[in-house]
Design an enzyme around this catalytic site. Structure first.
Site, PDB file in Angstrom:
ATOM      1  N   SER A  31       0.662  -1.417  -0.387  1.00 27.64           N
ATOM      2  CA  SER A  31       0.184  -0.063  -0.158  1.00 27.64           C
ATOM      3  C   SER A  31       1.320   1.672   0.025  1.00 27.64           C
ATOM      4  CB  SER A  31      -1.092  -0.156   1.472  1.00 27.64           C
ATOM      5  OG  SER A  31      -0.391  -0.171   2.308  1.00 27.64           O
ATOM      6  N   THR A 163     -39.077  28.146 -10.155  1.00 26.75           N
ATOM      7  CA  THR A 163     -39.401  26.893  -9.801  1.00 26.75           C
ATOM      8  C   THR A 163     -39.978  26.080 -11.022  1.00 26.75           C
ATOM      9  OG1 THR A 163     -41.995  27.400  -9.882  1.00 26.75           O
ATOM     10  CG2 THR A 163     -40.208  27.923  -8.046  1.00 26.75           C
ATOM     11  N   HIS A 164     -39.720  25.087 -11.299  1.00 28.44           N
ATOM     12  CA  HIS A 164     -40.366  24.162 -12.246  1.00 28.44           C
ATOM     13  C   HIS A 164     -38.867  24.846 -13.571  1.00 28.44           C
ATOM     14  CE1 HIS A 164     -43.573  22.562 -10.521  1.00 28.44           C
ATOM     15  NE2 HIS A 164     -43.275  24.191  -9.879  1.00 28.44           N
ATOM     16  N   SER A 285     -12.980  26.185 -27.937  1.00 28.75           N
ATOM     17  CA  SER A 285     -13.235  25.013 -28.878  1.00 28.75           C
ATOM     18  C   SER A 285     -12.191  24.304 -29.932  1.00 28.75           C
ATOM     19  CB  SER A 285     -14.349  25.184 -29.512  1.00 28.75           C
ATOM     20  OG  SER A 285     -15.144  23.987 -30.445  1.00 28.75           O
ATOM     21  N   LYS A 291     -16.908  29.647 -29.695  1.00 32.36           N
ATOM     22  CA  LYS A 291     -17.433  29.083 -28.482  1.00 32.36           C
ATOM     23  C   LYS A 291     -16.583  29.883 -27.161  1.00 32.36           C
ATOM     24  CE  LYS A 291     -19.972  26.443 -27.880  1.00 32.36           C
ATOM     25  NZ  LYS A 291     -19.348  25.124 -27.650  1.00 32.36           N
ATOM     26  N   ASN A 293     -16.222  27.938 -23.377  1.00 29.71           N
ATOM     27  CA  ASN A 293     -17.397  26.566 -22.438  1.00 29.71           C
ATOM     28  C   ASN A 293     -16.856  27.051 -20.904  1.00 29.71           C
ATOM     29  OD1 ASN A 293     -18.098  25.098 -25.181  1.00 29.71           O
ATOM     30  ND2 ASN A 293     -16.340  24.849 -25.153  1.00 29.71           N
ATOM     31  N   GLU A 298     -18.370  22.878 -15.163  1.00 34.14           N
ATOM     32  CA  GLU A 298     -18.803  21.417 -15.610  1.00 34.14           C
ATOM     33  C   GLU A 298     -18.493  20.955 -14.673  1.00 34.14           C
ATOM     34  OE1 GLU A 298     -20.523  22.039 -20.527  1.00 34.14           O
ATOM     35  OE2 GLU A 298     -18.414  22.786 -20.016  1.00 34.14           O
ATOM     36  N   TYR A 325      -9.987  -5.157  13.379  1.00 29.34           N
ATOM     37  CA  TYR A 325      -9.013  -5.331  12.020  1.00 29.34           C
ATOM     38  C   TYR A 325      -9.489  -6.677  10.667  1.00 29.34           C
ATOM     39  CZ  TYR A 325      -5.677  -3.411   8.790  1.00 29.34           C
ATOM     40  OH  TYR A 325      -4.980  -3.262   8.023  1.00 29.34           O
ATOM     41  N   GLN A 330      -7.128  -1.254   4.674  1.00 26.71           N
ATOM     42  CA  GLN A 330      -5.524  -0.762   3.627  1.00 26.71           C
ATOM     43  C   GLN A 330      -6.910  -0.118   2.416  1.00 26.71           C
ATOM     44  OE1 GLN A 330      -2.220  -2.851   3.594  1.00 26.71           O
ATOM     45  NE2 GLN A 330      -2.513  -3.098   0.877  1.00 26.71           N
ATOM     46  N   LYS A 333      -8.077   3.874   2.424  1.00 25.95           N
ATOM     47  CA  LYS A 333      -7.201   5.248   1.958  1.00 25.95           C
ATOM     48  C   LYS A 333      -7.117   6.230   0.778  1.00 25.95           C
ATOM     49  CE  LYS A 333      -4.581   2.566   4.931  1.00 25.95           C
ATOM     50  NZ  LYS A 333      -5.270   2.205   5.497  1.00 25.95           N
TER      51      LYS A 333
HETATM   52  N1  ARG Z   1      -1.359  -1.385   5.666  1.00 26.17           N
HETATM   53  C1  ARG Z   1      -2.546  -1.090   6.512  1.00 26.17           C
HETATM   54  C2  ARG Z   1      -3.582  -0.716   6.659  1.00 26.17           C
HETATM   55  O1  ARG Z   1      -3.557   0.665   6.153  1.00 26.17           O
HETATM   56  C3  ARG Z   1      -1.923  -1.810   7.765  1.00 26.17           C
HETATM   57  C4  ARG Z   1      -2.302  -2.434   8.682  1.00 26.17           C
HETATM   58  C5  ARG Z   1      -2.034  -3.834   8.741  1.00 26.17           C
HETATM   59  N2  ARG Z   1      -2.341  -4.437   9.812  1.00 26.17           N
HETATM   60  C6  ARG Z   1      -2.121  -5.824   9.797  1.00 26.17           C
HETATM   61  N3  ARG Z   1      -2.443  -6.442  10.303  1.00 26.17           N
HETATM   62  N4  ARG Z   1      -1.989  -6.650   8.168  1.00 26.17           N
HETATM   63  O2  ARG Z   1      -4.648  -0.938   7.268  1.00 26.17           O
END
Ligand code: ARG
Length: 465
Positions: A31, A163-164, A285, A291, A293, A298, A325, A330, A333
């Site tokens: 990660s 409205t509408h 454009s 144009k 834009n 958007e 956990y 992971q 994130k």
């Molecule tokens: N990279 C893991 C996460 O983002 C950290 C915790 C990992 N813990 C484990 N026991 N593998 O959640």
């Protein structure tokens, strides 16, 4: 191979294993390519942890000092972009710990005493999000200030209220800007609420059950600026509610920005012609030379979809997880980072662009005039002459039909023409049929009168201060 690169089988947890990790699994589970973003928070958490361990006699002062010095050097490497990240070390935590031991030797191996990556990541993400919320709230406030200035500048500008998407009644442009500002003020409150709830420290929960070392959770919580330690170790390592709450608040705020974007796009079109967006926020454009834009608006509208996707991803990520956990976490994130970046950038775009737009006041007035926007004012006038509202509504409806057929607006009809519909109509009717008379009459809390717009803008500014 970088400085920090262990050879295969040299990860920090290999004792129990009889063969090195499969090369694909190593890549699949890494990660660090995204959680390296948490490095400074990870270091901050480690510093607090090391100080607390020394305070409790678990580390010697010399070990603590070596760790703090090593972490300071690593912080510099991170900030200067020199840190040798290694995917073989999986994540931000193990990269930093491995590097620490490389730099300071034995003491580095003691830092992980009484903690786990599970409470470590939960802490890092909270620290990250707390800062992110502060940044986003500042950007929100900057946009709100810009809207308040625009509202005051256009406090007298009459435009059609819809409205509408049909012309309904005249409103002031400033009043419309204050409606946007209200949405954003709720967003700012929601983010403050999310920040308040997330500000508890999971450190000390360790893997899931707490630790047998004599830790001081109050001390680490206070050192990291948290209000208190979390109250249950299982919940501490598994809870991602704060990330979901943020994404929910971010989605809603992006939905608001998207609605504003939709109006800006409409208003900037030649058909409406209410506003002119600054050239620097528009693009041309490649084929049609005429144009201009409204791409930034958007894109904000389009990016609202990302924030909504991030929210759904997190909700779905959590829904099947047993305590405590699981590695699934992971995956929290990337959507969280994406929601933070998307919201912050959208706010920056609008805080810069919207207050810089110019209003075509004549076009706005013309559009309000053309749409029988003061028909309700005529009905209200009749009520004041003693006609029941339902009858007045009927009378005005017939007058409007007559005017449509004659190709004229209500104030363009002569007194005798108007009196065919009700004898209660007198010469003074023309005062209420004007646009300025109509908006000025709505002079109560939350109303569209210029005086109210100025008062509300001032009150909103005081709330922001
Ligand atoms: N990279 C893991 C996460 O983002 C950290 C915790 C990992 N813990 C484990 N026991 N593998 O959640």
């Amino acid at each position: 191979m970088s400085d920090n690169e262990p050879s295969p089988g040299q990860q920090l947890w290999t004792g129990r294993f009889s063969e090195p990790t499969d090369a694909f699994v190593e890549r699949f589970s890494a990660s660090v390519h995204f959680d390296a973003r948490l490095a400074l928070y990870d270091i901050q958490g480690s510093e607090a942890h090391a100080r607390m361990l020394a305070e409790r006699g678990v580390l010697t002062e010399a070990e603590r000092d070596a760790i703090l010095q090593g972490l300071a050097g690593i912080r510099e490497e991170v900030v200067e972009g020199r840190f040798p990240w290694s995917p073989r070390l999986e994540d931000v935590h193990m990269n930093i710990e491995h590097r620490l031991t490389e730099r300071i030797g034995e003491a580095g191996k003691k830092l992980h005493t009484g903690r786990s990556r599970n409470d470590q990541i939960a802490t890092d993400v909270r620290l990250f999000l707390r800062d992110a919320i502060d940044t986003v709230r500042d950007e929100l406030a900057r946009f709100q200030h810009g809207l308040l200035e625009l509202a005051e500048r256009e406090a007298e500008t009459v435009m059609p209220g819809f409205t509408h998407l049909q012309v309904a009644q005249p409103v002031t442009f400033g009043h419309h800007m204050l409606a946007w500002q209200e949405m954003l003020e709720r967003d700012r409150e929601r983010l403050a609420d999310c920040r308040r709830r997330l500000n508890q420290c999971p450190l000390g929960a360790a893997a899931l059950a707490g630790t047998s070392f004599p830790i001081d959770r109050e001390a680490t919580a206070a050192a990291l600026g948290f209000d208190a330690p979390t109250r249950n170790s299982l919940d501490s390592v598994s809870d991602r509610d704060f990330a979901i709450e943020f994404c929910a608040a971010a989605s809603l705020c992006m939905t608001h920005l998207s609605r504003m974007a939709e109006e800006l796009v409409l208003w900037a079109s030649p058909q409406f012609g209410f506003i002119e967006l600054p050239d620097r926020f528009c693009t041309g454009s490649s084929i049609m030379p005429q144009k201009k834009n409204p791409d930034v608006a958007e894109l904000v509208r389009g990016k609202a979809a990302r924030a909504q996707g991030d929210l759904v991803q997190l909700l779905t990520l959590m829904k099947g997880q047993p305590l405590a956990y699981n590695r699934d976490n992971q995956e929290d994130k990337e959507p969280l980072f994406d929601a933070v970046d998307t919201l912050r950038d959208a706010l920056t775009a609008f805080a810069d662009m919207v207050p810089a737009l110019s209003v075509h006041r004549d076009r706005c007035r013309e559009a309000a005039r053309a749409g029988f926007a003061t028909a309700t004012d005529l009905a209200d006038y009749l009520v004041r002459q003693g006609v029941a509202f339902r009858d007045a509504h009927e009378v005005v409806g017939r007058a409007v039909r007559y005017a449509v057929e004659a190709g004229r607006d209500l104030p363009e009809l002569g007194l005798e023409e108007l009196q065919q519909f009700s004898p209660a109509i007198g010469e003074d009717v023309y005062a209420v049929l004007t646009l300025d008379g109509s908006v000025a009459a709505r002079d109560h809390v939350g109303g569209t009168a210029p005086a109210q717009v100025r008062a509300q803008a001032q009150a909103a500014r005081e709330r922001l201060a």
